[in-house]
Design an enzyme around this catalytic site. Structure first.
Site, PDB file in Angstrom:
ATOM      1  N   GLU A 438       2.437  -4.823   4.927  1.00 35.63           N
ATOM      2  CA  GLU A 438       1.240  -3.840   5.108  1.00 35.63           C
ATOM      3  C   GLU A 438       0.157  -4.423   4.684  1.00 35.63           C
ATOM      4  O   GLU A 438      -0.265  -5.057   3.720  1.00 35.63           O
ATOM      5  CB  GLU A 438       1.565  -2.686   4.147  1.00 35.63           C
ATOM      6  N   ASP A 516       2.975  -1.557  -0.265  1.00 35.92           N
ATOM      7  CA  ASP A 516       2.359  -1.225  -1.480  1.00 35.92           C
ATOM      8  C   ASP A 516       3.406  -0.243  -2.199  1.00 35.92           C
ATOM      9  O   ASP A 516       3.822   0.717  -1.432  1.00 35.92           O
ATOM     10  CB  ASP A 516       1.025  -0.699  -1.210  1.00 35.92           C
ATOM     11  N   ASP A 518       2.697   2.636  -3.390  1.00 35.90           N
ATOM     12  CA  ASP A 518       1.897   3.911  -3.568  1.00 35.90           C
ATOM     13  C   ASP A 518       2.356   4.762  -2.566  1.00 35.90           C
ATOM     14  O   ASP A 518       3.255   4.416  -1.409  1.00 35.90           O
ATOM     15  CB  ASP A 518       0.569   3.613  -3.742  1.00 35.90           C
ATOM     16  N   ASP A 520       0.623   5.728   0.377  1.00 38.27           N
ATOM     17  CA  ASP A 520       0.492   5.362   1.578  1.00 38.27           C
ATOM     18  C   ASP A 520       1.573   4.285   1.951  1.00 38.27           C
ATOM     19  O   ASP A 520       2.246   4.167   2.993  1.00 38.27           O
ATOM     20  CB  ASP A 520      -0.781   4.686   1.847  1.00 38.27           C
TER      21      ASP A 520
END
Length: 655
Positions: A438, A516, A518, A520
């Site tokens: 990403e 990641d 998180d 997103d």
């Protein structure tokens, strides 16, 4: 392998000690458990439940049982109770011991190997409850039969005494309680959702049987134990409605096919929706045959021939002036096929592809007959289906052109790899890995930190297209998806199936999604997984797709640095490196993005094969996965909201 048989002369209604036949001994099970249950991880652990439940389902298929209770105990032991006839407990003439002990201690021993006892039995390889016994530190078999309660205890497959009468009873049935052997299994913790999904599936596949699941390990806010009951009157019709509950249906109700008068009982339910994918799930004797086989071939043959014949007669195809193929009749189709075969023959890499040739004709005849009646009696619905088929044919032509554009060689004569791809030097796919990373910043760290000999990096910018909501031809216009397809070296299309994935030129045998830690990152990972599940499922089924699990925390105390992949691991490290009351000298860094790590840290924690934490993506049940992806990524909001509310306690939310 030696074969031991007992001479029997039984009527179809007799179920006694001599119904039991044995095919081989138990010796190898503890030595090589993976040969019998698949693996010694979570999958094999849950397989123990399926083996015991299969025995109860066999009783139900024979009309002798309508209630099966599964309980997960606080110590992760399992009990399976049914109200069947009860395993015979008298002396077995061949072995000179109780038939119960024969069933529990000899591999492949059981009534399902005697054709007069069970015409059709559930299960795939039939290793039986003795395999569960061999892999349990404790197993207790309790049988209600002939007015008495019989019981025998075992440890690692060995009887701990004779069969005893421990009470009186006015009912019949069998209860198997077992504790998986912790020295065999990597984990002994059962997942409620995994058991729940399988029992729900079994209730649809065996209508009229009530299955219950109780989890004594947890209680809800009212102090009640988790409990579910699964019962289906409509069978596969209700199964298809459940699978399509997150999609917009094209028809008012599923088309239901059931034929039980032949040698192979056939049940099929199908419905069309406004999606662009085909979802056909097949079962033989309650086992999911995810590689398909002869029963699926019979279904597809009948569907194509019957619909095409009706479309030709209607004149709709002539007006559309478009060429129709078998693929077009299956776009937006959800179907479940279930057949019962006395002696199934399985093929394929994972032995989940049916090979019985007589299944083709049985399914073909049943579907042709009932679908033909349906189309004649429901002209409005028939017209909707044919219109959907015509639209699918037009979209398929556009998709084929789009795929060809992606796969077309460049003017220099070689396949053009994406400019962002940092390839590896090794050319042996078995040793090579492709990281789908990403963002450009994380991609930069990954490129610097990787081992260039076997690790390739492809940075993905932003969020890829949600393929659940897009027609196929639009998918190949998405730059990130085009880059993934080109980098991997896969192609589409065979003579039999224009959408089939061709893996002969796959350039990497490990494709690793690295996003990641998180919200997103989770969303991007789900979008990528949805693409692979819908358009490259073979990659998942052959074990090529992985998710990298970067650490969530860096815990520091002085010069000492330790990484943690969970809150519990973080707390354990703090307790280990800091005396009680001194936890405040400890520094904690929460990683939210891969770009927060320097190349050395990313290599050490997430990319180094010696240290990294990779999770292989598997599809235990394609039907459940299909429902989950369509619910999470589709248009219907209420089911998604309900799922989020139910699972919010498992979320790792950053505030």
């Amino acid at each position: 392998m030696s074969e031991l048989t007992a001479k029997t002369s039984l009527s179809a209604n007799t179920y006694s000690e001599d119904s039991i036949r044995a095919l081989e001994g138990l010796e190898a099970v503890r030595m090589r458990p993976s040969m019998y249950i698949g693996d010694v991880g979570a999958r094999g652990l849950h397989h123990l439940i399926w083996e015991v439940v299969d025995n109860s389902i066999d009783e139900a298929l024979g009309g002798h049982c309508d209630l099966i209770k599964v309980t997960i105990h606080p110590n992760n032991a399992i009990s399976v109770e049914d109200n069947g006839r009860g395993i015979p407990t008298g002396m077995h003439s061949q072995f000179n011991k109780s038939a119960l002990e024969v069933v529990m201690t000899i591999l492949h021993a059981g009534g399902k190997f005697d054709k007069d006892t069970y015409k059709v039995s559930g299960g795939l390889h039939g290793v039986g409850v003795s395999c569960v016994n061999a892999l349990s530190s404790l197993l207790v078999a309790t049988v209600h039969r002939e007015g008495k309660v019989f019981q025998q205890k075992y440890s690692t497959g060995n009887p701990q005494g004779a069969v005893e009468v421990v009470g009186q009873s006015d009912r019949t049935g069998t209860t198997i309680y077992f504790e998986p052997d912790a020295t065999i299994f990597a984990t002994t913790e059962y997942k409620y959702e995994t058991v729940s999904k399988r029992l729900r599936e079994l209730s649809y596949l065996n209508k009229g049987i009530r299955l219950t699941l109780t989890d004594l390990r947890e209680t809800d806010e009212q102090g009640r134990h988790l409990y579910e009951e699964f019962f289906s009157e409509g069978g596969l019709k209700e199964f298809v409605e459940h699978l399509d509950s997150t999609r917009q249906p094209l028809l008012p109700a599923p088309i239901h096919v059931e034929k039980t008068d032949g040698d192979i009982p056939v049940e099929v339910a199908l419905i069309y929706n406004n999606s662009y994918s085909e979802n056909v799930f097949s079962y033989v004797n309650n086992i999911n045959t995810h590689e398909g086989g002869t029963h699926v071939s019979g279904f597809r043959r009948a569907l194509t021939r019957t619909l095409k014949s009706y479309a030709d007669k209607s004149g709709m195809l002539e007006k559309a002036k478009v060429e129709i193929t078998g693929d077009d009749f299956r776009e937006g189709l959800t179907a479940v096929i279930s057949i019962k075969v006395a002696e199934p023959q399985f093929e394929g890499q994972t032995k989940t592809k049916l090979g019985n040739s007589d299944a083709i004709g049985a399914v073909d005849n049943a579907v042709s007959e009932i679908l033909g009646y349906y189309l004649e009696e429901n002209p409005r619905e028939a017209k909707l289906i044919i219109q959907k088929v015509i639209l699918a044919a037009q979209a398929r032509q556009a998709a084929r052109k789009a795929r060809e554009m992606v796969q077309r060689k460049n003017v220099m004569g070689g396949t053009s790899l994406p400019g962002k791809l940092a390839d590896c030097s090794d050319t042996n796919p078995e040793r090579c890995e492709l990281y789908l990373v990403e963002g450009d910043s994380a991609g930069g760290s990954a490129k610097q930190g990787r081992d260039r000999s076997f690790q390739a990096i492809l940075p993905l910018r932003g969020k890829i297209l949600n393929v659940e909501k897009a027609q196929e031809y639009k998918i190949y216009d998405n730059e990130e998806i085009k880059n993934m397809i080109t980098a991997m070296g896969v192609t589409f299309g065979t003579e039999e199936d224009s959408k089939a994935l061709n893996l002969t030129k796959l350039r990497y045998h490990k494709i690793i999604i690295m996003t990641d830690a998180d919200v997103d990152g989770s969303h991007i990972r789900t979008l990528i997984l949805t693409f692979f599940f819908r358009y490259m499922r073979e990659l998942i089924e052959q074990g090529y797709l992985y998710v990298a699990l970067p650490p969530l925390y860096l815990v520091k105390k002085g010069k000492e640095e330790r990484y943690a992949w969970s809150d519990a691991e973080r707390d354990a490290i703090i307790r280990e490196i800091a005396p009680e009351g001194k936890e405040d000298s400890v520094g904690i860094q929460r990683y939210k993005g891969l770009g927060e790590m320097n190349p050395e840290q990313l290599w050490d924690t997430t990319m180094n094969p010696d240290n990294r934490n990779l999770k292989r993506i598997t599809i235990e049940s394609a039907a459940n996965a299909d429902y989950l992806f369509s619910m999470l990524m589709g248009d219907e909001v209420p089911p998604r909201r309900e799922f989020i509310e139910k699972n919010a306690k498992y979320a790792n939310i950053d505030i």
